[in-house]
Design a protein around this motif. Structure first.
Motif, short mmCIF file in Angstrom:
data_model
loop_
_atom_site.label_atom_id
_atom_site.label_comp_id
_atom_site.label_asym_id
_atom_site.label_seq_id
_atom_site.Cartn_x
_atom_site.Cartn_y
_atom_site.Cartn_z
N LYS A 236 -1.13 4.73 2.19
CA LYS A 236 -0.69 6.13 2.17
C LYS A 236 -1.75 7.08 2.70
O LYS A 236 -1.45 8.23 3.04
N GLU A 237 -3.00 6.62 2.77
CA GLU A 237 -4.02 7.47 3.38
C GLU A 237 -3.80 7.57 4.87
O GLU A 237 -4.21 8.52 5.52
N ILE A 238 -3.15 6.57 5.45
CA ILE A 238 -2.86 6.60 6.88
C ILE A 238 -1.49 7.23 7.16
O ILE A 238 -1.35 8.08 8.01
N GLN A 239 -0.51 6.79 6.41
CA GLN A 239 0.85 7.30 6.62
C GLN A 239 1.44 7.67 5.26
O GLN A 239 1.50 6.82 4.37
N GLU A 240 1.90 8.89 5.13
CA GLU A 240 2.44 9.31 3.84
C GLU A 240 3.61 8.42 3.43
O GLU A 240 3.73 8.03 2.27
N GLN A 241 4.48 8.13 4.39
CA GLN A 241 5.55 7.16 4.17
C GLN A 241 5.21 5.93 5.01
O GLN A 241 5.60 5.85 6.17
N PRO A 242 4.49 4.98 4.43
CA PRO A 242 4.03 3.86 5.26
C PRO A 242 5.17 3.10 5.92
O PRO A 242 6.24 2.94 5.34
N ASP A 243 4.92 2.66 7.12
CA ASP A 243 5.90 1.86 7.84
C ASP A 243 6.17 0.60 7.02
O ASP A 243 5.25 -0.15 6.69
N GLU B 137 4.78 -2.88 8.19
CA GLU B 137 3.31 -2.98 8.14
C GLU B 137 2.81 -2.93 6.69
O GLU B 137 1.82 -3.56 6.34
#
Ligand code: ASP
Ligand code: MG
Length: 408
Positions: free
Chosen positions: A55-62, A65
């Motif tokens: 979640k640090e990279i994407q708020e809604q993680p893919d 991945e």
């Protein structure tokens, strides 16, 4: 000699010492001549840590991945446990879900197991190996890594037990079984020696979170003998989840009192009584992906009805938003709602053949001055919605009223 599947949860493998403990327990079972498949979760806190990282990279993680990285928690544990088993002198081999070939559908983060290729595991077992399998994960038909939803290692254990036709699936956790209610609220709560699948599903979905619900459903469907035990005690038979039809002993009428503080209640006032109204209200809520639990409606003498239902607290605000235009459209008088409620349930298969359970429950609550806001029943449970502040009192008095503190 029997084939046994054991599953150890996150706290049971939470440190190297604990993993070595698990290895010693497995060794004892192995020494008795059993074949063992051991399923493990990630070390406690690890799955949360990995999700937070994503979640640090994407708020809604893919989702694809996310599964690739979240599944690594279990991969660490299988390697460590296999080492610990070798250290105590056993032959052991670890496998990820994909290596076994636990085939799932492609619903990343909540995949369902479709089939398991158990040949490789069988060969290892016949070779005297303890097989260690990563819980919570599989692979879809295109080779993508998938995960089975939070708590999914239970389901891996049960699915492997079904595929291998194991004698028993033992779920080792930080409690020593399923209790008549939460012992933190009622110290007299007892561990149940047995509980039926249906009761377990009610208890689990009502908030006694011992097993992932999906694993219980799976075990019921494939007739897997399932047992919950503590990984911190050397003795004890835990709780065996049974099939009602093979119950030959006298079954307690009531097995437990479950409760749940995760819901919110919504009432639409003065709803005109005409066909299609329930659908007009609940249709949009379903479309918003919100599950509705209890529903009560009753038409008054004025031809209007108050329409009440409960949803999960996480969906409370979303539900209110969804209803705004609906209330205008159907010309209802308004909405009242609140999330300071609790649902308390009396669960037991004995209700099928015994009358008077509901009246005992209602009298018990009345004697304490606890107001019941909603009631729903099924063949094996009675649930009431009450003010949240009375949850503990209600659980305590109901537990006592049904003599659950007395050994059966
Ligand atoms: N590690 C996963 C989770 O925390 C699966 C499991 O423990 O059963 O949800
Ligand atoms: Mg768990």
């Amino acid at each position: 000699m029997a084939l046994i599947v054991q599953k150890y949860g996150g706290t049971s493998v939470g440190s190297p010492e604990r993993i070595e403990n698990v290895a010693r327990r497995v060794a004892r079972w192995h020494a008795r001549g059993h074949q063992l498949v051991v399923v493990v979760s990630a070390m406690s806190g690890e799955t949360n840590r990995l999700i937070a990282l994503a979640k640090e990279i994407q708020e809604q993680p893919d989702p694809r991945e996310l599964d690739v990285m979240v599944s690594t928690g279990e991969q660490v544990t299988i390697g460590l446990l296999a080492m610990a088993l070798k250290k105590v002198g056993l032959k052991a081999r670890s496998y990820t879900g994909a290596q076994v070939k636990i085939i799932t559908d492609s619903a990343f983060t909540k995949a369902r197991i479709l089939k398991i290729d158990e040949e490789r595991l069988r060969a290892d077992l016949d070779d005297g190996c303890v097989v260690v399998v990563a819980g919570f994960q599989g692979v879809d038909e295109h080779g993508n890594i998938t995960t089975l939803g939070r708590g999914g290692s239970d389901t891996t254990g049960v699915a492997l037990a079904a595929a291998l036709k194991a004698e028993e699936c033992q779920i080792y956790t930080d409690v020593d079984g399923v209790y008549t209610t939460d012992p933190r609220i009622v110290p007299e709560a007892r561990r149940l020696k047995t509980i039926t699948f249906e009761e377990m599903l009610e208890m689990a979905s009502l908030g006694s979170r011992v097993l992932q619900i999906r694993s219980v459903e799976f075990a019921g469907k494939y007739k897997v003998r399932l047992r919950v035990l503590s990984s911190f005690e050397d003795e004890g038979d835990g709780t065996l989840i049974t099939f009602e039809e093979d119950e030959n002993m006298e079954q307690a009428i009531i097995s437990g009192i479950a409760f749940n503080r995760d819901e919110a209640k919504i009432t639409i006032l003065g709803v005109p009584d005409r066909p299609g109204i329930a659908y007009q209200i609940l249709g949009p809520i379903g479309d918003a992906n919100v599950d509705v639990d209890m529903i009560v409606q009753n038409v008054g003498y004025d031809g209007l009805t108050d329409f009440s239902f409960t949803v999960h607290r996480n969906d409370y605000q979303k539900t209110l938003k969804t209803l705004e235009p609906v209330v205008k459209h159907i010309q209802a008088r308004g909405i009242i709602s609140g999330d300071k409620i609790a649902k308390v349930s009396v669960v037991g298969v004995g209700m099928r053949s015994h009358a008077g359970i509901a009246s005992t429950a209602f009298r018990t609550l009345a004697e304490e001055g606890i107001n019941i806001e909603m009631i729903s029943t099924s063949e094996i449970k009675i649930s009431v919605v009450i003010d949240e502040k009375y949850t503990e009192l209600a659980v305590r008095v109901l537990h006592k009223a049904f003599n659950l503190d007395q050994a059966s």
